[in-house]
Design an enzyme around this catalytic site. Structure first.
Site, PDB file in Angstrom:
ATOM      1  N   GLU A 128      23.038  25.220  15.138  1.00 30.94           N
ATOM      2  CA  GLU A 128      22.253  24.677  14.041  1.00 30.94           C
ATOM      3  C   GLU A 128      20.781  25.085  14.161  1.00 30.94           C
ATOM      4  O   GLU A 128      20.149  25.463  13.158  1.00 30.94           O
ATOM      5  CB  GLU A 128      22.367  23.150  14.029  1.00 30.94           C
ATOM      6  CG  GLU A 128      23.782  22.639  13.801  1.00 30.94           C
ATOM      7  CD  GLU A 128      24.571  22.433  15.086  1.00 30.94           C
ATOM      8  OE1 GLU A 128      25.479  21.595  15.080  1.00 30.94           O
ATOM      9  OE2 GLU A 128      24.274  23.130  16.093  1.00 30.94           O
ATOM     10  N   ALA A 167      54.840  44.585  40.815  1.00 28.86           N
ATOM     11  CA  ALA A 167      54.485  45.449  41.948  1.00 28.86           C
ATOM     12  C   ALA A 167      55.766  45.977  42.576  1.00 28.86           C
ATOM     13  O   ALA A 167      56.822  45.317  42.527  1.00 28.86           O
ATOM     14  CB  ALA A 167      53.665  44.687  42.989  1.00 28.86           C
ATOM     15  N   TRP A 210      48.542  51.895  38.743  1.00 32.22           N
ATOM     16  CA  TRP A 210      48.460  50.907  37.680  1.00 32.22           C
ATOM     17  C   TRP A 210      49.757  50.928  36.895  1.00 32.22           C
ATOM     18  O   TRP A 210      50.229  52.003  36.514  1.00 32.22           O
ATOM     19  CB  TRP A 210      47.288  51.201  36.764  1.00 32.22           C
ATOM     20  CG  TRP A 210      45.957  51.153  37.453  1.00 32.22           C
ATOM     21  CD1 TRP A 210      45.217  52.200  37.875  1.00 32.22           C
ATOM     22  CD2 TRP A 210      45.213  49.976  37.794  1.00 32.22           C
ATOM     23  NE1 TRP A 210      44.046  51.769  38.458  1.00 32.22           N
ATOM     24  CE2 TRP A 210      44.032  50.397  38.412  1.00 32.22           C
ATOM     25  CE3 TRP A 210      45.434  48.608  37.640  1.00 32.22           C
ATOM     26  CZ2 TRP A 210      43.076  49.505  38.881  1.00 32.22           C
ATOM     27  CZ3 TRP A 210      44.492  47.729  38.102  1.00 32.22           C
ATOM     28  CH2 TRP A 210      43.331  48.173  38.708  1.00 32.22           C
ATOM     29  N   CYS A 238      21.188  18.114  17.726  1.00 28.84           N
ATOM     30  CA  CYS A 238      21.184  19.006  16.564  1.00 28.84           C
ATOM     31  C   CYS A 238      21.206  18.218  15.264  1.00 28.84           C
ATOM     32  O   CYS A 238      20.672  18.676  14.243  1.00 28.84           O
ATOM     33  CB  CYS A 238      22.378  19.942  16.629  1.00 28.84           C
ATOM     34  SG  CYS A 238      22.241  21.169  17.950  1.00 28.84           S
ATOM     35  N   LEU A 297      51.434  31.911  44.045  1.00 29.97           N
ATOM     36  CA  LEU A 297      50.572  30.936  43.393  1.00 29.97           C
ATOM     37  C   LEU A 297      51.000  30.738  41.947  1.00 29.97           C
ATOM     38  O   LEU A 297      51.023  29.605  41.439  1.00 29.97           O
ATOM     39  CB  LEU A 297      49.110  31.378  43.461  1.00 29.97           C
ATOM     40  CG  LEU A 297      48.095  30.454  42.771  1.00 29.97           C
ATOM     41  CD1 LEU A 297      48.198  29.023  43.289  1.00 29.97           C
ATOM     42  CD2 LEU A 297      46.680  30.986  42.948  1.00 29.97           C
ATOM     43  N   GLY A 308      49.172  36.285  42.519  1.00 29.12           N
ATOM     44  CA  GLY A 308      50.483  36.818  42.855  1.00 29.12           C
ATOM     45  C   GLY A 308      51.589  35.845  42.491  1.00 29.12           C
ATOM     46  O   GLY A 308      51.355  34.738  42.009  1.00 29.12           O
ATOM     47  N   ASP A 357      44.783  43.053  47.817  1.00 25.97           N
ATOM     48  CA  ASP A 357      44.073  43.949  46.901  1.00 25.97           C
ATOM     49  C   ASP A 357      42.557  43.927  47.040  1.00 25.97           C
ATOM     50  O   ASP A 357      41.883  44.814  46.516  1.00 25.97           O
ATOM     51  CB  ASP A 357      44.426  43.590  45.450  1.00 25.97           C
ATOM     52  CG  ASP A 357      45.909  43.725  45.156  1.00 25.97           C
ATOM     53  OD1 ASP A 357      46.569  44.551  45.813  1.00 25.97           O
ATOM     54  OD2 ASP A 357      46.401  43.007  44.271  1.00 25.97           O
ATOM     55  N   ARG A 399      39.133  37.900  30.584  1.00 25.71           N
ATOM     56  CA  ARG A 399      38.352  37.388  31.722  1.00 25.71           C
ATOM     57  C   ARG A 399      36.978  36.917  31.253  1.00 25.71           C
ATOM     58  O   ARG A 399      36.483  35.878  31.673  1.00 25.71           O
ATOM     59  CB  ARG A 399      38.127  38.499  32.760  1.00 25.71           C
ATOM     60  CG  ARG A 399      39.160  38.647  33.826  1.00 25.71           C
ATOM     61  CD  ARG A 399      38.655  39.659  34.855  1.00 25.71           C
ATOM     62  NE  ARG A 399      39.740  40.200  35.657  1.00 25.71           N
ATOM     63  CZ  ARG A 399      39.619  41.179  36.532  1.00 25.71           C
ATOM     64  NH1 ARG A 399      38.417  41.754  36.707  1.00 25.71           N
ATOM     65  NH2 ARG A 399      40.650  41.608  37.224  1.00 25.71           N
ATOM     66  N   GLU A 425      44.667  35.136  37.678  1.00 28.94           N
ATOM     67  CA  GLU A 425      45.165  36.476  38.039  1.00 28.94           C
ATOM     68  C   GLU A 425      45.572  36.403  39.502  1.00 28.94           C
ATOM     69  O   GLU A 425      44.759  36.636  40.399  1.00 28.94           O
ATOM     70  CB  GLU A 425      44.092  37.546  37.818  1.00 28.94           C
ATOM     71  CG  GLU A 425      43.772  37.785  36.356  1.00 28.94           C
ATOM     72  CD  GLU A 425      43.086  39.121  36.121  1.00 28.94           C
ATOM     73  OE1 GLU A 425      43.358  40.088  36.879  1.00 28.94           O
ATOM     74  OE2 GLU A 425      42.275  39.194  35.186  1.00 28.94           O
TER      75      GLU A 425
END
Length: 369
Positions: free
Chosen positions: A54, A167, A175, A89, A301, A298, A205, A189, A296
Site C-alpha cells: 500500500e 540415484a 544429472w 498500512c 529423510l 535423500g 553430495d 528454492r 531437498e
C-alpha cells in the site's frame, strides 16, 4: 470481466513480483484506481522491514503527481493494522484520503485478523472483501500455513527417472534431469524461506543449497537434520548466506562449539526414539519465520517426513529415461499391505520443462486450513 476482477488481477500481478522478495512477510500487491478507472499508482511488498504494498502504491502515485483522494485501493490482502517494522498500512490509506478499499481476503495474522478492515470502515472508508481470494491465498500458502497451523508449508522436491529412480546404486545422480529442470528447481528454492536436507545428502553430495540458476534478491536459510552432529566443519551448507540451522539429538559439546564457530545454529530437538523430532522442528522453523519449507533430501529423510504426515506438496521433475530397479527411490517408507494405505495426492499441475516433466501434486486435504 468486472472492473473489480480486472483491477484485482493487476494487484495480483504486482503481488507476484514479491515472490522471491518479501518473506517472511506475505506477497501483497496494491493498485490505486481513480474515479475514471485509471491506474494512478501501484506497488508490491518489499523485503522484510521495507515498505508494504500500500505504501509503495501511494509513493508511486505521488511520484507520478497523481491525487489519490477518493481513489479505490485494490489490495490482495487486508491492510495491516499493527506496528511491526513498519507502521499500519490501514492508517496510511486513511491518511491519504482513499475512498474505498477492495481486499482479497482477511489477513490470518492474529495481530491483524480483521482489524485493518475494521479501522478502515470506522474511518469512513468503504470496504469490500472477496475478489481474488483464492489466487491470493495460493500465492501466500506458506504464510497462511504458518499463521493458521503454526508450521510451514512443506514442499518436497525430487528429480528422478520416469521409473522413480533418483540415484544409481553407487549413488551417482548428477544429472538425471536437464539444466532447464535444475533452473526451474532453483526458482522454487528462491521462493522458499528455508531449504531442508539431511546429513546423508550433506555427506554424499556436499551441496550448497543456495540459489544460483535464477536471480534473487534474497537467499533462503539452510536447515540440516543431523542426529549425531556429523556435519563436517568445511561443509558448504555452513556457508549459506542466510545462515544454517542444524537440528540434532547430540549433546557433544565440542562438536556443537565447532559447528557454532562456523556460524551454524545448533538446535537440540530429540524425540523418544533418539532421532530428531521432525514435527517439533517444523514448529521451530515456523517460529523462526519460515513460510515455505523446500525439502531437498535423500530417501531416508523424505521417507520419515512422509511417514509422519508432515509433507504438504511434492515438486517432482521426471526425466524421459528408465534407470532400472537397482537405483534409489524418492522416499523410503512402507512396505504397505493394502492399496488403501497409499498416500493420496491431488494433481496441481503438469508441465514440460525442457525435455523433462514437472509434476506438482498436493497431499489430499493438506490445504484445508
Amino acid at each position: 470481466m468486472t472492473d473489480h476482477a480486472h483491477f484485482m488481477n493487476k494487484a495480483l500481478e504486482q503481488a507476484a513480483q514479491a515472490l522471491f522478495l518479501s518473506s517472511p512477510n506475505p506477497r501483497v500487491g496494491c493498485v490505486l484506481v481513480d474515479a475514471d478507472g485509471s491506474v494512478i499508482g501501484q506497488g508490491f511488498t518489499q523485503q522484510a522491514g521495507g515498505p508494504h504494498a500500500e505504501v509503495m502504491a501511494l509513493r508511486d502515485a505521488a511520484a507520478r503527481g497523481n491525487d489519490v483522494h477518493g481513489a479505490t485501493a485494490y489490495v490482495t490482502l487486508e491492510p495491516c493494522s499493527h506496528h511491526g517494522r513498519t507502521g499500519p498500512c490501514c492508517d496510511a490509506l486513511i491518511a491519504a484520503g482513499i475512498g474505498k478499499v477492495v481486499g482479497s481476503l482477511t489477513d490470518p495474522n492474529p495481530q491483524v485478523a480483521g482489524q485493518g478492515f475494521a479501522r478502515l470502515r470506522a474511518a469512513g472508508v468503504q470496504v469490500e472483501v472477496g475478489p481474488g481470494a483464492a489466487a491470493s491465498r495460493e500465492l501466500n500458502i506458506g504464510f497462511f500455513s504458518r499463521m493458521v497451523r503454526g508450521t510451514p508449508w512443506v514442499r518436497m522436491k525430487a528429480a528422478s527417472s520416469l521409473d522413480g529412480v533418483t540415484a544409481l546404486h553407487n549413488g551417482r545422480s548428477q544429472w538425471i534431469t536437464s539444466p532447464e529442470a535444475r533452473a526451474d528447481g532453483h526458482a522454487w528454492r528462491a521462493r522458499a524461506c528455508t531449504v531442508l536436507t539431511g546429513i546423508g545428502t550433506v555427506l554424499q553430495d556436499n551441496p550448497r543449497l543456495n540459489v544460483r540458476e535464477v536471480e534473487t534478491p534474497r537467499q533462503p536459510r539452510v536447515a540440516v537434520v543431523d542426529s549425531q552432529l556429523e556435519t563436517p566443519p568445511d561443509a558448504h551448507v555452513l556457508k549459506a548466506p542466510s545462515g544454517c540451522l542444524i537440528y540434532t539429538c547430540s549433546t557433544n559439546q565440542s562438536r556443537i562449539e565447532q559447528l557454532q564457530a562456523q556460524g551454524a545454529t545448533v538446535i537440540h530437538m530429540p524425540n523418544a526414539q533418539g532421532k530428531v523430532n521432525l514435527a517439533a522442528m517444523l514448529r521451530d522453523l515456523a517460529a523462526r519465520g519460515t513460510n515455505e519449507l523446500h525439502v531437498e533430501a535423500g530417501f531416508k529423510l523424505n521417507g520419515s517426513l512422509i511417514r509422519e504426515g508432515l509433507v504438504d506438496e511434492f515438486l517432482l521433475y521426471l526425466a524421459p529415461k528408465l534407470l532400472g530397479t537397482a537405483g534409489m527411490g524418492i522416499a523410503n517408507f512402507g512396505p504397505l499391505d493394502e492399496l488403501s494405505q497409499a498416500l493420496a495426492l491431488q494433481w496441481q499441475g503438469v508441465q514440460p520443462i525442457g525435455p523433462d516433466l514437472r509434476v506438482i501434486a498436493r497431499v489430499q486435504g493438506r490445504a484445508d486450513f
